[in-house]
Design an enzyme around this catalytic site. Structure first.
Site, mmCIF file in Angstrom:
data_model
loop_
_atom_site.group_PDB
_atom_site.id
_atom_site.type_symbol
_atom_site.label_atom_id
_atom_site.label_comp_id
_atom_site.label_asym_id
_atom_site.label_seq_id
_atom_site.Cartn_x
_atom_site.Cartn_y
_atom_site.Cartn_z
ATOM 1 N N LYS A 151 0.832 -1.196 0.000
ATOM 2 C CA LYS A 151 0.000 0.000 0.000
ATOM 3 C C LYS A 151 0.878 1.262 0.000
ATOM 4 C CE LYS A 151 -3.743 -2.080 2.741
ATOM 5 N NZ LYS A 151 -4.869 -1.830 1.828
ATOM 6 N N ARG A 195 -10.232 -11.738 1.973
ATOM 7 C CA ARG A 195 -11.051 -12.838 1.447
ATOM 8 C C ARG A 195 -10.305 -14.167 1.511
ATOM 9 N NH1 ARG A 195 -11.484 -9.554 -4.027
ATOM 10 N NH2 ARG A 195 -11.210 -7.951 -2.437
#
Length: 519
Positions: free
Chosen positions: A304, A378
């Site tokens: 990020k 996920r």
């Protein structure tokens, strides 16, 4: 915070602060009218010349003759025709902020005595206790030698209601206090720095909560997780020095004495009961809550941007909301079974980290091509969702700070709700409005599944920029075919940025209200 009821006439109540409401058109609530007459029209004079009654507006009146209270706090309720439970909740917060500013240690609020269509006195009382917990919350877990965090002195609240409503109001405040305490648990965990709130810390916290609140806890370590063949979860966890933990909290409220039969409390309760009824398993089939527990998310190899990365300590707020809800349920002693499951690890860049192009095998046997290592939530949730099949649940709700796409779609007001189960969607939507913790349902059409196609595995872990929050939910749905399921994307609602940076405690009110509605 202590809560109780007060049934005396408002002007006779001896208190540090008496809160009464005023509508925007100058109409006084019944309690304000009684107090005004005792003050020889002083409130009406103020309303005529100074106080407009706008929603959330407050004014503290002092040195009054004719009432027993030291102060009378006026709170605006907005237009009388638009007075709703939502306005009541925000008015509670405004009034309590004003009371806190005075330094008062206790106060009496009269607002719950005012009827609201579709909002009974128990709900009105519950909203007060939740608001009080929110207004008085202060984080102080990691301050050192600087001036200590100043906590509000407010320690006791009384709700002025008719004598006939006192029992219901007390029950509502007890529920609200439990929910507020659960929100505090969630906020504290979210706000702790990631070097303290590690997967091991979460496991230890679950054990302490279990001992204190009398529910069972099991914390699986890496070896036990490996034995379950959770290859997708472990592919994320192996990148970090911190050991992964798989936390299972089991509250068995069905073993408690059954609660007395109640008249269903409106459409929300009926919808929730319909949603949870008739599902797999026995009459005591549990509701399972699954929370994403990424205690820090660097993005991994798909790292990020540095700006704002400190906020990625909040990537475990799904897990924190499960902890908070388990705390609330146990404190309320709801006569239902609830299981909280948290896969917890860090997502870090290292020589052992997932790489774009890797293929991993989930616990279900389905393979996943990892195209972006920052779509790791996920990857840990899918194995947890497979694991919970063993509980034969009535329904499963997963909670995760899953996608920035959901923030783009819904901002910071509504939590994203995804499910193909209309009854479950209706139930969660109804109770979210009742709890002042709103959700908005987003689509899950089968056509979105095509975006997850991979040339090298059963599926890819991302579906590209279009509909990113939807394709993330579609990914999870592939692991939930054995039970009724809903997914809550809380990326936009779990914390605030900027000068008020901090965890919000959402969606503990929504989840708690859903479980209350099943009783």
């Amino acid at each position: 915070m202590d809560f109780s009821t007060q049934t005396s006439s408002p002007e006779k109540i001896k208190t540090a602060a008496l809160v009464v409401g005023v509508f925007a058109d100058g109409v006084l609530t019944p309690a304000a009218d009684v107090v005004d007459r005792a003050l020889a029209g002083a409130i009406r004079d103020v309303v005529k010349n100074e106080f407009k009654g706008r929603a959330g507006e407050t004014l503290v009146l002092r040195s009054l003759t004719g009432v027993a209270a030291q102060r009378v706090v006026l709170v605006g309720l907005g237009p009388q025709a638009g007075y709703t439970a939502k306005v009541l909740s925000s008015s509670y917060r405004a009034a309590l902020q004003a009371v806190v500013t005075t330094g008062a240690t206790e106060a009496v609020l009269t607002l719950a005595a005012l009827p609201i269509e579709g909002c009974d006195v128990r709900t009105r009382a519950r909203l007060l206790a939740i608001a009080a917990g929110d207004v008085t919350y202060r984080y102080d877990g990691t301050f050192g030698k600087r001036e200590p965090v100043v906590r509000p002195k407010l320690a006791k609240l009384l709700l002025a209601v008719d004598k006939a409503d006192a029992k219901e109001a007390e029950a509502g405040m007890a529920q609200g206090r439990a929910i507020a305490n659960g929100m505090t648990v969630a906020k504290d965990l979210g706000n702790l720095p990631p070097n303290i709130c590690t997967p091991t810390y979460l496991g230890d916290t679950a054990k302490k909560m279990g001992r204190a609140l009398k529910f069972r806890v099991e914390v699986l370590d890496r070896r036990q997780i490996e034995a379950l063949n959770m290859g997708s979860f472990l592919s994320v966890a192996r990148s970090s020095y911190e050991a992964p933990k798989f936390i299972v909290m089991r509250y068995e409220g069905s073993k408690l004495a059954p609660a007395p039969a109640k008249v269903p409390r409106g459409k929300a309760a009926a919808a929730a009961a319909a949603a949870a009824g008739g599902a797999a398993g026995s009459a005591n089939a549990p509701v399972v809550l699954v929370g994403k527990g990424i205690t820090f998310d660097s993005g991994g190899i798909s790292i990020k941007p540095a700006s704002g990365m400190d906020e990625m300590k909040y990537d475990m707020c799904g897990a924190a909301s499960v902890f908070g809800t388990m705390s609330a349920v146990a404190e309320m002693q709801l006569p239902i079974d609830v299981i909280g499951v948290v896969p917890a690890c860090e997502n870090m860049p290292s020589g052992r980290a997932n790489k774009p192009g890797d293929v991993v095998t989930s616990m279900s046997g389905q393979t996943i091509e990892i195209l972006n290592t920052d779509a790791e939530g996920r990857l840990i949730l899918c194995d947890a969702l497979t694991y919970v099949e063993r509980f034969k649940p009535s329904c499963v709700i997963d909670i995760a700070t899953l996608t920035g796409a959901c923030v783009t779609a819904l901002g910071h007001v509504n939590t994203g709700l995804f499910t193909k189960d209309d009854a479950l969607a209706d139930a969660l939507t109804a109770v979210s409005r009742q709890a002042m913790d709103p959700v908005w349902r987003l689509p899950m059409d089968d056509e979105y599944q095509d975006q997850l196609k991979s040339n090298f595995a059963d599926m890819a872990n991302i579906g590209g920029p279009p509909g990113g929050a939807v394709t993330a939910a579609c990914f999870l749905s592939r692991y939930t075919k054995a039970y009724r399921w809903a997914h809550l994307d809380i990326a936009g609602t779990a914390w605030r940025s900027g000068k008020d940076k901090g965890a919000t405690g959402r969606p503990v009110p929504l989840l708690s209200q859903f479980l209350i509605s099943l009783v």
